[in-house]
Write a protein that holds these residues in place. Structure first.
Motif, mmCIF file in Angstrom:
data_model
loop_
_atom_site.group_PDB
_atom_site.id
_atom_site.type_symbol
_atom_site.label_atom_id
_atom_site.label_comp_id
_atom_site.label_asym_id
_atom_site.label_seq_id
_atom_site.Cartn_x
_atom_site.Cartn_y
_atom_site.Cartn_z
ATOM 1 N N PRO A 261 0.814 -1.216 0.000
ATOM 2 C CA PRO A 261 0.000 0.000 0.000
ATOM 3 C C PRO A 261 0.854 1.275 0.000
ATOM 4 O O PRO A 261 2.047 1.250 0.296
ATOM 5 N N PHE A 262 0.214 2.385 -0.333
ATOM 6 C CA PHE A 262 0.827 3.700 -0.261
ATOM 7 C C PHE A 262 0.371 4.373 1.028
ATOM 8 O O PHE A 262 -0.800 4.299 1.387
ATOM 9 N N PHE A 263 1.282 5.039 1.717
ATOM 10 C CA PHE A 263 0.967 5.777 2.933
ATOM 11 C C PHE A 263 1.443 7.209 2.777
ATOM 12 O O PHE A 263 2.513 7.466 2.223
ATOM 13 N N ASP A 264 0.647 8.152 3.274
ATOM 14 C CA ASP A 264 0.991 9.568 3.244
ATOM 15 C C ASP A 264 1.540 9.966 4.605
ATOM 16 O O ASP A 264 1.011 9.559 5.641
ATOM 17 N N PHE A 265 2.590 10.794 4.586
ATOM 18 C CA PHE A 265 3.239 11.242 5.807
ATOM 19 C C PHE A 265 3.482 12.742 5.753
ATOM 20 O O PHE A 265 3.564 13.337 4.683
ATOM 21 N N LYS A 266 3.630 13.321 6.931
ATOM 22 C CA LYS A 266 4.055 14.714 7.060
ATOM 23 C C LYS A 266 5.132 14.751 8.132
ATOM 24 O O LYS A 266 4.939 14.243 9.238
ATOM 25 N N CYS A 267 6.241 15.376 7.803
ATOM 26 C CA CYS A 267 7.357 15.479 8.736
ATOM 27 C C CYS A 267 7.076 16.612 9.718
ATOM 28 O O CYS A 267 6.796 17.740 9.314
ATOM 29 N N ASP A 268 7.146 16.315 11.002
ATOM 30 C CA ASP A 268 6.940 17.336 12.024
ATOM 31 C C ASP A 268 8.141 18.283 12.127
ATOM 32 O O ASP A 268 8.004 19.398 12.626
ATOM 33 N N SER A 269 9.295 17.861 11.644
ATOM 34 C CA SER A 269 10.494 18.700 11.724
ATOM 35 C C SER A 269 10.537 19.775 10.643
ATOM 36 O O SER A 269 10.785 20.938 10.932
ATOM 37 N N CYS A 270 10.273 19.377 9.381
ATOM 38 C CA CYS A 270 10.397 20.341 8.280
ATOM 39 C C CYS A 270 9.078 20.632 7.565
ATOM 40 O O CYS A 270 9.018 21.503 6.711
ATOM 41 N N GLY A 271 8.020 19.866 7.880
ATOM 42 C CA GLY A 271 6.713 20.102 7.256
ATOM 43 C C GLY A 271 6.528 19.461 5.896
ATOM 44 O O GLY A 271 5.476 19.608 5.283
ATOM 45 N N HIS A 272 7.520 18.730 5.423
ATOM 46 C CA HIS A 272 7.436 18.087 4.106
ATOM 47 C C HIS A 272 6.368 16.998 4.102
ATOM 48 O O HIS A 272 6.300 16.193 5.027
ATOM 49 N N ARG A 273 5.515 17.003 3.073
ATOM 50 C CA ARG A 273 4.497 15.955 2.902
ATOM 51 C C ARG A 273 4.959 15.038 1.783
ATOM 52 O O ARG A 273 5.427 15.505 0.741
ATOM 53 N N PHE A 274 4.815 13.741 1.995
ATOM 54 C CA PHE A 274 5.272 12.776 1.000
ATOM 55 C C PHE A 274 4.494 11.481 1.107
ATOM 56 O O PHE A 274 3.838 11.205 2.106
ATOM 57 N N THR A 275 4.556 10.709 0.038
ATOM 58 C CA THR A 275 3.878 9.420 -0.056
ATOM 59 C C THR A 275 4.928 8.341 -0.246
ATOM 60 O O THR A 275 5.854 8.506 -1.037
ATOM 61 N N VAL A 276 4.759 7.251 0.478
ATOM 62 C CA VAL A 276 5.716 6.138 0.415
ATOM 63 C C VAL A 276 4.944 4.846 0.180
ATOM 64 O O VAL A 276 3.904 4.607 0.795
ATOM 65 N N ILE B 16 -0.423 10.699 7.833
ATOM 66 C CA ILE B 16 -1.632 11.487 7.664
ATOM 67 C C ILE B 16 -2.607 10.684 6.816
ATOM 68 O O ILE B 16 -2.211 9.853 5.993
ATOM 69 N N PHE B 17 -3.856 10.917 7.039
ATOM 70 C CA PHE B 17 -4.885 10.206 6.313
ATOM 71 C C PHE B 17 -5.543 11.163 5.339
ATOM 72 O O PHE B 17 -6.084 12.191 5.746
ATOM 73 N N THR B 18 -5.436 10.845 4.072
ATOM 74 C CA THR B 18 -6.020 11.678 3.040
ATOM 75 C C THR B 18 -7.209 10.944 2.441
ATOM 76 O O THR B 18 -7.206 9.714 2.359
ATOM 77 N N PRO B 19 -8.224 11.676 2.016
ATOM 78 C CA PRO B 19 -9.393 11.014 1.429
ATOM 79 C C PRO B 19 -9.040 10.361 0.102
ATOM 80 O O PRO B 19 -8.190 10.861 -0.638
#
Length: 70
Positions: A2-17, A40-43
């Motif tokens: 699966p693909f998961f979305d993340f947001k870094c609390d340090s720099c604010g970068h949003r990315f999908t892995v 993060i959970f995206t619709p």
């Protein structure tokens, strides 16, 4: 996997892995290298009108027949 979305609390970068559910705890930010970014959970979105149920369209080329999946 699966693909998961993340947001870094340090720099604010949003990315999908694309990573297994067991391995998502080991993900690091590709921008700053920080460990444990916040998931993060995206619709889940597909094309269509707001409030309508998505289904095959006239241009559906992945289905053998309109309304069918195989």
């Amino acid at each position: 996997m699966p693909f998961f979305d993340f947001k870094c609390d340090s720099c604010g970068h949003r990315f999908t892995v694309r990573v297994s559910n067991q391995e998502k705890e080991k993900v690091t930010c590709p921008e700053c290298g920080a460990s444990h970014p916040r998931q993060i959970f995206t619709p889940f979105a597909i094309g269509g009108k707001s409030g309508s149920v998505a289904g095959p369209s006239e241009s559906c080329s992945g289905c053998n027949q309109r309304g069918g999946f195989g």
